[in-house]
Design a protein around this motif. Sequence first.
Motif, short mmCIF file in Angstrom:
data_model
loop_
_atom_site.label_atom_id
_atom_site.label_comp_id
_atom_site.label_asym_id
_atom_site.label_seq_id
_atom_site.Cartn_x
_atom_site.Cartn_y
_atom_site.Cartn_z
N SER A 1 30.70 24.38 -20.00
CA SER A 1 30.19 25.15 -21.14
C SER A 1 30.71 24.64 -22.48
CB SER A 1 30.58 26.62 -20.99
OG SER A 1 32.00 26.76 -20.95
N TYR A 2 31.69 23.75 -22.47
CA TYR A 2 32.30 23.27 -23.72
C TYR A 2 31.31 22.36 -24.44
CZ TYR A 2 35.93 21.62 -26.91
OH TYR A 2 36.66 21.32 -28.03
N ARG A 3 31.13 22.56 -25.76
CA ARG A 3 30.06 21.89 -26.50
C ARG A 3 30.39 20.47 -26.94
NH1 ARG A 3 29.50 24.32 -31.37
NH2 ARG A 3 27.31 23.75 -31.65
N TYR A 4 31.68 20.10 -26.95
CA TYR A 4 32.08 18.78 -27.46
C TYR A 4 32.85 18.00 -26.40
CZ TYR A 4 31.00 20.54 -32.18
OH TYR A 4 30.36 21.05 -33.29
N ALA B 1 43.74 24.42 -42.13
CA ALA B 1 42.44 25.02 -42.41
C ALA B 1 41.59 25.09 -41.14
CB ALA B 1 41.71 24.24 -43.49
N LYS B 2 41.88 24.21 -40.17
CA LYS B 2 41.15 24.25 -38.89
C LYS B 2 41.40 25.55 -38.14
CE LYS B 2 39.67 19.95 -39.18
NZ LYS B 2 38.22 19.63 -39.29
N LEU B 3 42.47 26.25 -38.49
CA LEU B 3 42.81 27.50 -37.81
C LEU B 3 42.12 28.71 -38.44
CD1 LEU B 3 46.65 26.87 -37.55
CD2 LEU B 3 44.96 26.48 -35.75
N GLU B 4 41.60 28.53 -39.65
CA GLU B 4 40.98 29.65 -40.35
C GLU B 4 39.73 30.12 -39.63
OE1 GLU B 4 40.31 28.34 -44.32
OE2 GLU B 4 42.45 28.16 -44.80
N GLY B 5 39.54 31.40 -39.60
CA GLY B 5 38.36 31.97 -38.96
C GLY B 5 38.54 32.26 -37.49
N SER C 1 40.25 34.03 -34.25
CA SER C 1 40.89 35.32 -34.02
C SER C 1 42.37 35.11 -33.76
CB SER C 1 40.24 36.01 -32.81
OG SER C 1 40.50 35.27 -31.63
N ALA C 2 43.15 36.16 -33.96
CA ALA C 2 44.60 36.07 -33.80
C ALA C 2 44.97 35.59 -32.39
CB ALA C 2 45.24 37.42 -34.08
N TRP D 1 43.18 23.16 -28.25
CA TRP D 1 41.71 23.24 -28.14
C TRP D 1 41.24 23.91 -26.86
CZ3 TRP D 1 39.58 23.08 -32.55
CH2 TRP D 1 40.20 22.37 -33.58
N HIS D 2 42.17 24.36 -26.03
CA HIS D 2 41.80 25.31 -24.97
C HIS D 2 41.88 26.74 -25.50
CE1 HIS D 2 41.87 22.06 -21.97
NE2 HIS D 2 41.22 22.91 -21.19
N LEU D 3 42.78 26.98 -26.45
CA LEU D 3 42.87 28.31 -27.06
C LEU D 3 41.76 28.51 -28.10
CD1 LEU D 3 46.71 28.79 -27.60
CD2 LEU D 3 45.22 30.16 -26.15
N MET D 4 41.52 27.50 -28.93
CA MET D 4 40.51 27.60 -29.97
C MET D 4 39.12 27.53 -29.35
SD MET D 4 42.14 27.67 -33.03
CE MET D 4 41.23 26.77 -34.28
N ASP D 5 38.14 28.15 -30.00
CA ASP D 5 36.79 28.08 -29.45
C ASP D 5 36.14 26.75 -29.84
OD1 ASP D 5 35.84 28.27 -32.09
OD2 ASP D 5 35.69 30.45 -31.98
N ASP D 6 34.89 26.54 -29.42
CA ASP D 6 34.23 25.26 -29.67
C ASP D 6 33.21 25.34 -30.80
OD1 ASP D 6 32.32 26.74 -28.38
OD2 ASP D 6 31.91 25.28 -26.80
N THR D 7 33.53 26.11 -31.84
CA THR D 7 32.67 26.17 -33.01
C THR D 7 32.88 24.97 -33.93
OG1 THR D 7 34.31 27.54 -34.15
CG2 THR D 7 32.51 28.68 -33.00
#
Length: 302
Positions: A95-98, A153-157, A159-160, A206-212
Amino acid sequence: MLNFLNPQYRYIQSRHNIPYTQADVQGEVSVTSIVIPCTGADFIEEAELSALFASRYAKQAEEIVIVSDQPVALFRNLPPKARVVTLDVPQREGSYRYKQIYRSRLIKIQAPLYAATDAILMIDSDLNLLKMPDIRPKDGHIYSSFRQGKMAAKLEGASAGNKPAYYRNSIRPYLVDHVNSAFLVATRKSWQRLCPLWQALFNDTWHLMDDTQPPTDQLPLALLLDMLDFKTVNLGDWVNWPVSKRIGGQEAAIPKEVIGAHGGFPLSEWQKYLQSADTPLLFKGQDYTRKVRYLTDAEKKQ
């Protein structure tokens, strides 16, 4: 606490973005290995071209190592002193987009470990060396160019719950200038310290962060340089000169000062440079470069 009152902030700043002209950051042994990560069959041609430029313009290098997920047999146009190392790197979940970009970063993070000498330059596969200055790394230092923009800035947006907690009290990810990983020099000993932790932090981030957004290796690298107490040395803008940004869309010659020419499409224009460095070249603009380098897997199939 205000940054100027924070002793750790002042300490990191004193070890960050140091000019290479400063004598105490210059070692004894010049760069002897050039490493070029390459992921995916569609990037073989540019990696071969990068190796050709390294062979021609960095004559003192003892070896050129392409580290890839592709079989050695697919690399048919290798210059002297070049060899290919093939890695078996796992894919991200379906399901990962990248997935390809993720895979390419994993290969890049491990690539310097496959060099055989003690002074190692790693360059992106779309960076061509037009000359090779005398760069002599020291242990505990990393040498590069610097780019403006806070990596945090990559962390902005996010969720906690998705933000890795270890960035919270870091310093380098929040500085407005950061090490650019397209051109990195370090000793073998430094790479052996950096790469395993860099890979672990990259995976966890990048397992914690989403793939937006596409996964970047530079965010965990900024944190890691804090953790390992490395000095970061600035080689200047000419080692990582963005071709498409500077002259894309207009016919122009490459300035003589350029050391590393980053990007520049179509690749056929570089053949003209190999014939004469004074020839005006016509590259596409930076909008094209970003479009083709940061596609999701679904977009690449279209």
